[in-house]
Scaffold this motif. Structure first.
Motif, PDB file in Angstrom:
ATOM      1  N   PHE A  85       0.835  -1.211   0.000  1.00 59.12           N
ATOM      2  CA  PHE A  85       0.000   0.000   0.000  1.00 59.12           C
ATOM      3  C   PHE A  85       0.865   1.256   0.000  1.00 59.12           C
ATOM      4  O   PHE A  85       0.565   2.236  -0.675  1.00 59.12           O
ATOM      5  N   LYS A  86       1.953   1.213   0.794  1.00 51.93           N
ATOM      6  CA  LYS A  86       2.873   2.361   0.819  1.00 51.93           C
ATOM      7  C   LYS A  86       3.406   2.648  -0.588  1.00 51.93           C
ATOM      8  O   LYS A  86       3.472   3.788  -1.030  1.00 51.93           O
ATOM      9  N   ILE A  87       3.824   1.550  -1.261  1.00 47.59           N
ATOM     10  CA  ILE A  87       4.424   1.695  -2.591  1.00 47.59           C
ATOM     11  C   ILE A  87       3.375   2.184  -3.593  1.00 47.59           C
ATOM     12  O   ILE A  87       3.662   3.004  -4.470  1.00 47.59           O
ATOM     13  N   ALA A  88       2.143   1.709  -3.445  1.00 46.30           N
ATOM     14  CA  ALA A  88       1.081   2.114  -4.374  1.00 46.30           C
ATOM     15  C   ALA A  88       0.787   3.609  -4.274  1.00 46.30           C
ATOM     16  O   ALA A  88       0.269   4.208  -5.219  1.00 46.30           O
ATOM     17  N   SER A  89       1.155   4.226  -3.130  1.00 47.13           N
ATOM     18  CA  SER A  89       0.883   5.656  -2.954  1.00 47.13           C
ATOM     19  C   SER A  89       1.992   6.543  -3.510  1.00 47.13           C
ATOM     20  O   SER A  89       1.902   7.770  -3.433  1.00 47.13           O
ATOM     21  N   ILE A  90       3.048   5.952  -4.043  1.00 46.16           N
ATOM     22  CA  ILE A  90       4.114   6.754  -4.669  1.00 46.16           C
ATOM     23  C   ILE A  90       3.553   7.356  -5.956  1.00 46.16           C
ATOM     24  O   ILE A  90       3.006   6.646  -6.800  1.00 46.16           O
ATOM     25  N   ARG A  91       3.682   8.675  -6.104  1.00 47.65           N
ATOM     26  CA  ARG A  91       3.007   9.338  -7.219  1.00 47.65           C
ATOM     27  C   ARG A  91       3.669   9.071  -8.567  1.00 47.65           C
ATOM     28  O   ARG A  91       2.990   8.883  -9.570  1.00 47.65           O
ATOM     29  N   GLU A  92       5.004   9.089  -8.598  1.00 48.63           N
ATOM     30  CA  GLU A  92       5.701   8.980  -9.882  1.00 48.63           C
ATOM     31  C   GLU A  92       5.772   7.530 -10.343  1.00 48.63           C
ATOM     32  O   GLU A  92       5.997   6.618  -9.538  1.00 48.63           O
ATOM     33  N   LEU A  93       5.621   7.363 -11.646  1.00 49.30           N
ATOM     34  CA  LEU A  93       5.528   6.012 -12.218  1.00 49.30           C
ATOM     35  C   LEU A  93       6.815   5.208 -12.023  1.00 49.30           C
ATOM     36  O   LEU A  93       6.773   4.058 -11.580  1.00 49.30           O
ATOM     37  N   ILE A  94       7.961   5.804 -12.356  1.00 47.39           N
ATOM     38  CA  ILE A  94       9.215   5.027 -12.370  1.00 47.39           C
ATOM     39  C   ILE A  94       9.584   4.515 -10.967  1.00 47.39           C
ATOM     40  O   ILE A  94       9.824   3.312 -10.794  1.00 47.39           O
ATOM     41  N   PRO A  95       9.596   5.379  -9.925  1.00 43.10           N
ATOM     42  CA  PRO A  95       9.896   4.809  -8.598  1.00 43.10           C
ATOM     43  C   PRO A  95       8.828   3.826  -8.140  1.00 43.10           C
ATOM     44  O   PRO A  95       9.158   2.824  -7.485  1.00 43.10           O
ATOM     45  N   ARG A  96       7.559   4.082  -8.485  1.00 35.82           N
ATOM     46  CA  ARG A  96       6.507   3.146  -8.063  1.00 35.82           C
ATOM     47  C   ARG A  96       6.734   1.778  -8.703  1.00 35.82           C
ATOM     48  O   ARG A  96       6.634   0.733  -8.055  1.00 35.82           O
ATOM     49  N   PHE A  97       7.091   1.774  -9.992  1.00 34.95           N
ATOM     50  CA  PHE A  97       7.346   0.509 -10.690  1.00 34.95           C
ATOM     51  C   PHE A  97       8.544  -0.222 -10.082  1.00 34.95           C
ATOM     52  O   PHE A  97       8.471  -1.407  -9.756  1.00 34.95           O
ATOM     53  N   TYR A  98       9.666   0.497  -9.945  1.00 34.65           N
ATOM     54  CA  TYR A  98      10.899  -0.164  -9.506  1.00 34.65           C
ATOM     55  C   TYR A  98      10.800  -0.702  -8.080  1.00 34.65           C
ATOM     56  O   TYR A  98      11.259  -1.803  -7.782  1.00 34.65           O
ATOM     57  N   VAL A  99      10.182   0.089  -7.173  1.00 37.32           N
ATOM     58  CA  VAL A  99      10.136  -0.345  -5.776  1.00 37.32           C
ATOM     59  C   VAL A  99       9.196  -1.545  -5.638  1.00 37.32           C
ATOM     60  O   VAL A  99       9.483  -2.495  -4.899  1.00 37.32           O
ATOM     61  N   GLU A 100       8.102  -1.555  -6.393  1.00 32.67           N
ATOM     62  CA  GLU A 100       7.215  -2.717  -6.318  1.00 32.67           C
ATOM     63  C   GLU A 100       7.888  -3.950  -6.921  1.00 32.67           C
ATOM     64  O   GLU A 100       7.785  -5.052  -6.387  1.00 32.67           O
ATOM     65  N   ALA A 101       8.596  -3.748  -8.030  1.00 37.94           N
ATOM     66  CA  ALA A 101       9.306  -4.881  -8.640  1.00 37.94           C
ATOM     67  C   ALA A 101      10.346  -5.444  -7.674  1.00 37.94           C
ATOM     68  O   ALA A 101      10.569  -6.661  -7.607  1.00 37.94           O
ATOM     69  N   ALA A 102      10.978  -4.541  -6.884  1.00 41.31           N
ATOM     70  CA  ALA A 102      12.021  -4.982  -5.951  1.00 41.31           C
ATOM     71  C   ALA A 102      11.463  -5.916  -4.887  1.00 41.31           C
ATOM     72  O   ALA A 102      12.152  -6.830  -4.433  1.00 41.31           O
ATOM     73  N   ILE A 103      10.181  -5.696  -4.460  1.00 40.38           N
ATOM     74  CA  ILE A 103       9.620  -6.565  -3.415  1.00 40.38           C
ATOM     75  C   ILE A 103       8.584  -7.532  -4.006  1.00 40.38           C
ATOM     76  O   ILE A 103       7.722  -8.041  -3.282  1.00 40.38           O
ATOM     77  N   LEU A 104       8.682  -7.785  -5.300  1.00 37.21           N
ATOM     78  CA  LEU A 104       7.724  -8.683  -5.972  1.00 37.21           C
ATOM     79  C   LEU A 104       7.628 -10.041  -5.268  1.00 37.21           C
ATOM     80  O   LEU A 104       6.558 -10.630  -5.139  1.00 37.21           O
ATOM     81  N   LYS A 105       8.760 -10.529  -4.769  1.00 36.82           N
ATOM     82  CA  LYS A 105       8.805 -11.850  -4.141  1.00 36.82           C
ATOM     83  C   LYS A 105       7.897 -11.928  -2.913  1.00 36.82           C
ATOM     84  O   LYS A 105       7.424 -13.003  -2.541  1.00 36.82           O
ATOM     85  N   CYS A 106       7.628 -10.763  -2.276  1.00 39.61           N
ATOM     86  CA  CYS A 106       6.814 -10.743  -1.054  1.00 39.61           C
ATOM     87  C   CYS A 106       5.363 -11.145  -1.320  1.00 39.61           C
ATOM     88  O   CYS A 106       4.620 -11.449  -0.380  1.00 39.61           O
ATOM     89  N   ASN A 107       4.937 -11.149  -2.601  1.00 44.27           N
ATOM     90  CA  ASN A 107       3.579 -11.599  -2.926  1.00 44.27           C
ATOM     91  C   ASN A 107       3.345 -13.038  -2.484  1.00 44.27           C
ATOM     92  O   ASN A 107       2.198 -13.456  -2.309  1.00 44.27           O
ATOM     93  N   LYS A 108       4.425 -13.810  -2.329  1.00 42.66           N
ATOM     94  CA  LYS A 108       4.285 -15.207  -1.894  1.00 42.66           C
ATOM     95  C   LYS A 108       3.611 -15.315  -0.532  1.00 42.66           C
ATOM     96  O   LYS A 108       2.973 -16.308  -0.221  1.00 42.66           O
ATOM     97  N   PHE A 109       3.753 -14.256   0.304  1.00 43.03           N
ATOM     98  CA  PHE A 109       3.146 -14.292   1.635  1.00 43.03           C
ATOM     99  C   PHE A 109       1.630 -14.077   1.582  1.00 43.03           C
ATOM    100  O   PHE A 109       0.925 -14.415   2.526  1.00 43.03           O
ATOM    101  N   LEU A 110       1.149 -13.483   0.479  1.00 42.73           N
ATOM    102  CA  LEU A 110      -0.259 -13.088   0.411  1.00 42.73           C
ATOM    103  C   LEU A 110      -1.135 -14.103  -0.312  1.00 42.73           C
ATOM    104  O   LEU A 110      -2.226 -14.437   0.152  1.00 42.73           O
TER     105      LEU A 110
END
Length: 881
Positions: free
Chosen positions: A281-306
């Motif tokens: 949710f924190k990452i989804a609130s990042i306004r700019e596209l490029i940081p929002r994309f990169y930071v979410e991609a960086a923690i993509l593996k965490c989806n395994k917990f959900l």
């Protein structure tokens, strides 16, 4: 004198029979101490490790168990745990398990997949800049610190909100005019700041740092540095992704039992899930596209917990997000990062990877749009240079897609690239990423596509280089091989820029050596010499030229064939920088020693290798390290040992004489030459069966003279002593009695010069033990040395005893007395009617004196003197001190 009147007479033959060990017949099935131990599994336990194979042998017996296994009734502790956790399944179960495992593992990334880590160093080295760079740094404030334990929850929430507002308002500092190294240092500082913030529980600060770093990836003001910037910043993103994943994983630890590798979301507790969602949710609130994309991609593996499908749902969405990035260079690196994360967390989801690449193909025309062209004009960057910036990203994307991909998919992708008009950039990446076998089988098709490419954007020689790299790993159809070489070399030989030329030639030399004869190799080497000699262009291409030599000697290791390649030695002449020249010579000599199975006298080989060895030897100076000298000497010695003129011993000695004059600065080589000449003398004796003719007698005396004049030039005193002794033994065996006497006298006169401490492997050690060992060997030899007719009885023994008496021994040392006890052994053996051993065709003192009473009296006098010395020493041992 009452202690020893005469030495006891010995019958050595009968004593040998009595003292001989009893021989016991041994069956091969019985235990033998040198027989390899066979580990057998205990018959009492039915447990076994899953999938293990027990090693049993027909020769193993139940009593011969592995000593480590026997402690636990035949099962080691690790096997016990494994067996308890995993009892042996039935055959059917094992088969189904194996099939399931193979099915699970098939899409996983194996060791044959080249990881990103192996590419990052090359990218950082290749994409550099001298222009000034800028960076926006997050400036932390006091309010950004974590709330104390005693703070109320509302206070903590307010602090977090203030931090996020602070982030949006841009609490940062811009650093300008940084050099490339400064920039890299700053990025490293940010990486460390991220770790420090995380370890001090300042999670929001850590997120801010990652967002600031991600924003840097939208900046292409110094465009030629962009690939390196991508590498540096994604390192920080990787660190962040790892920290977040490990944090959530640690929250799932229940009763000190961590989650298994293949856990399901049901195993994750609610607290961990809530924390994980909070991050997304924190990452989804990042306004700019490029940081929002990169930071979410960086923690993509965490989806395994959900959820089980979290990653497979996110990948297509992230792929589509990239379409919103306007700059094609920024977009293609974003796609590369997504592929990188995707291959790590879900390599089986190939559909998303393929979609990523096909999206890129659809937007490829942006590269030639006005926006990009205007940007390049401002930065004064040419199109060919700009296009090479795409290579690392496209290569990586294609490598991920092509990994274990079926031929059908590779062919489809190749066809799609063709539809873009055989774009050279894409074609180059296809050849870099696809399996070498796939490319090699279609070599002529690729050559056709290369010919049709537009050369203005991406140089054709790079395409031929990529094709050559594939053909070095896989063979093309046999009928096409010559045509492929001709087509490639037609383009390569026309290259005007020496650096472009040598980069291609280096690759295609391997193809030529692999598939053709020395004629074609010679032609290629001649062409390289022709291109690289003008204006001394070779000085800027030593690494590539070294690589060419390495490839030639890898494939042509028959040295008579290698040196008959007319242009090989002229090629070596291009290495004019001494350090590089020596390295090349070392490579050639290592190959010779490794591959030359039989000794040689081929004059072509000898002359060439003498020249190469001389080059190595002449590089030695006062600053050369000992290790380097040792290595060079070992290579030259390897060559010397392989030279043999058969029965032409005189020619062999002439070669050793020449070698001595050429390699006089390397002591180990001189030592080897002395040993070789001694061996030559013994070979002569063997051929003549010990009965020398006038000619062979003169020859062995020449060998002995070689050794006698070479030994004094050595610096190590124990090397000299041992070689005097060894050479004296050889002279004695060849009936050169006066020469043997000269060696032994030289050894006796050298003993007083032995220093108290000597250097052994770089450390100073007492010399007494070494001297003791040498003297024992010397006395053993002196038993069979006949007395010189003009020097008196036991001249050498007396001389050596005088030297030992005068030598300054260590206080409280027994070494001198140990030597005297050995002298007693020698004197006792000398009184026997027949000595225990003899040198063939040399009359020792037992024959010369025939047990004469005067001779025995002289020995007895010496014995009395020696025993008196021993008794004196024993008395001193009784003193209190």
């Amino acid at each position: 004198s009452c202690f020893l009147r005469h030495a006891r007479s010995r019958n050595y033959v009968s004593e040998s029979e009595v003292c001989k060990l009893e021989s016991v017949p041994l069956d091969f099935g019985d235990y033998h101490p040198l027989k390899p131990i066979t580990v057998t599994e205990s018959k009492t336990k039915k447990m076994n490790r899953k999938g293990s194979t027990s090693s049993t042998s027909s020769s193993s017996s139940s009593s011969m168990l592995d000593p480590l296994s026997s402690v636990l009734d035949g099962t080691d502790p690790l096997s016990l745990f494994a067996a308890a956790a995993d009892p042996v399944p039935t055959t059917a179960t094992m088969d189904s398990t194996r099939k399931k495992r193979d099915k699970d593992d098939s899409p996983a990334v194996g060791s044959d997949f080249e990881p990103w880590s192996s590419k990052r160093g090359e990218i950082l080295a290749r994409y550099t800049t001298t222009e000034k760079l800028s960076i926006n740094l997050y400036m932390g404030s006091e309010k950004g610190k974590a709330a104390t334990t005693g703070s109320a929850v509302s206070e903590k929430v307010r602090t977090r909100l203030e931090e996020l507002d602070d982030l949006e308002e841009g609490s940062q500092k811009e650093l300008l005019n940084l050099t490339q190294q400064d920039y890299m240092n700053r990025i490293e500082e940010l990486n460390q700041s991220l770790k420090d913030a995380w370890s001090s529980d300042q999670k929001v600060k850590a997120l801010k740092i990652v967002i600031q770093c991600s924003k840097l990836l939208s900046d292409t003001t110094v465009i030629q540095f962009y690939p390196s910037k991508f590498v540096l910043i994604t390192d920080i993103l990787d660190t962040f992704g790892k920290l977040v994943y490990e944090r959530i994983q640690s929250m799932c630890v229940d009763n000190r039992v961590s989650l298994p590798d293949n856990f399901s979301p049901e195993c994750v507790n609610d607290t961990a899930k809530e924390t994980c969602l909070n991050w997304f949710f924190k990452i989804a609130s990042i306004r700019e596209l490029i940081p929002r994309f990169y930071v979410e991609a960086a923690i993509l593996k965490c989806n395994k917990f959900l959820s089980k499908t979290g990653i497979s749902e996110c990948l297509p969405r992230l792929t589509s997000m990239i379409r919103g990035i306007g700059d094609p260079l920024v977009a293609v690196y974003a796609r590369a990062y997504l592929c990188r994360v995707g291959m790590e967390v879900a390599p089986q989801l190939k559909e998303s990877l393929n979609k990523n690449f096909f999206d890129f193909l659809l937007t490829f025309k942006q590269i030639h749009g006005d926006t990009v062209q205007n940007q390049l004009v401002v930065q004064c960057v040419e199109i060919p240079l700009y296009l090479t910036l795409y290579s690392p990203a496209i290569d990586w994307i294609l490598q991920c897609i092509a990994y274990r991909a079926p031929e059908v998919l590779l062919t489809e992708m190749m066809e799609r690239c063709k539809k873009l008009g055989n774009n050279a950039l894409l074609l180059n990446s296809v050849m870099s990423a696809f399996r070498a076998e796939f490319i090699a089988a279609r070599s002529m098709d690729f050559i056709g596509m290369i010919k049709e490419c537009d050369e203005s954007g991406f140089p054709k020689h790079l395409l031929f280089r990529s094709l050559g790299l594939n053909l070095a790993l896989a063979d093309p159809p046999e009928n096409d091989r010559l045509q492929i070489l001709n087509e490639a070399w037609k383009v390569i030989t026309k290259l005007k820029n020496p650096q472009d030329y040598i980069n291609c030639a280096e690759v295609w030399v391997e193809y030529t050596c692999r598939h053709f004869t020395k004629r074609e190799v010679n032609t290629v080497l001649a062409d390289v010499i022709k291109h690289m000699t003008p204006d001394r262009a070779f000085e800027d291409a030593y690494p590539q030229l070294q690589s060419i030599i390495q490839k030639v000697i890898t494939y042509i290791y028959d040295f008579s064939l290698l040196f008959s390649v007319e242009k090989f030695l002229p090629f070596l002449d291009m290495f004019q920088k001494e350090s590089v020249r020596v390295e090349v010579c070392k490579c050639i000599m290592e190959s010779f020693i490794k591959h030359q199975q039989e000794s040689t006298k081929d004059p072509v080989i000898l002359n060439a290798l003498l020249h190469i060895c001389k080059t190595m030897h002449d590089s030695v100076n006062a600053l050369t390290l000992e290790d380097e000298k040792r290595m060079l000497a070992a290579l030259i010695n390897g060559f010397i040992k392989m030279v043999s003129f058969g029965r032409d011993f005189e020619q062999q000695l002439s070669f050793y004489v020449e070698a001595r004059s050429m390699f006089c600065n390397l002591e180990p080589v001189l030592v080897q030459l002395i040993h070789s000449v001694n061996q030559l003398a013994m070979e002569t004796r063997k051929v003549m069966k010990g009965n020398h003719s006038r000619k062979t007698a003169a020859f062995v005396r020449a060998c002995v003279a070689f050794c006698f004049i070479t030994i004094p030039s050595l610096s190590s005193i124990f090397t000299r002593l041992n070689l005097y002794l060894h050479s004296g033994q050889v002279a004695l065996a060849n009936q050169c009695l006066s020469q043997a006497d000269a060696f032994f006298k030289a050894a006796v006169s050298l003993v007083p010069e032995v220093p108290k401490m000597i250097s052994v492997d770089g450390k100073m050690r007492p010399s007494d033990a070494f001297l003791l060992e040498f003297l024992c060997n010397f006395f053993s030899t002196l038993l069979v040395v006949p007395d010189h007719p003009e020097q008196g009885v036991l001249f050498l023994v007396r001389g050596l005893l005088n030297v030992i008496q005068d030598y300054t021994w260590e206080d409280n040392s027994d070494d001198k007395i140990r030597i005297y006890t050995n002298v007693l052994h020698l004197l006792s053996a000398m009184t026997q009617e027949a000595y225990i051993y003899h040198v063939d065709k040399v009359d020792s003192n037992d024959t010369l004196y025939g047990g004469d009473s005067k001779f025995l009296t002289e020995i007895n006098k010496l014995c009395e003197t020696v025993i008196a010395q021993i008794l004196d020493h024993l008395k001193t041992l009784g003193k209190e001190e």
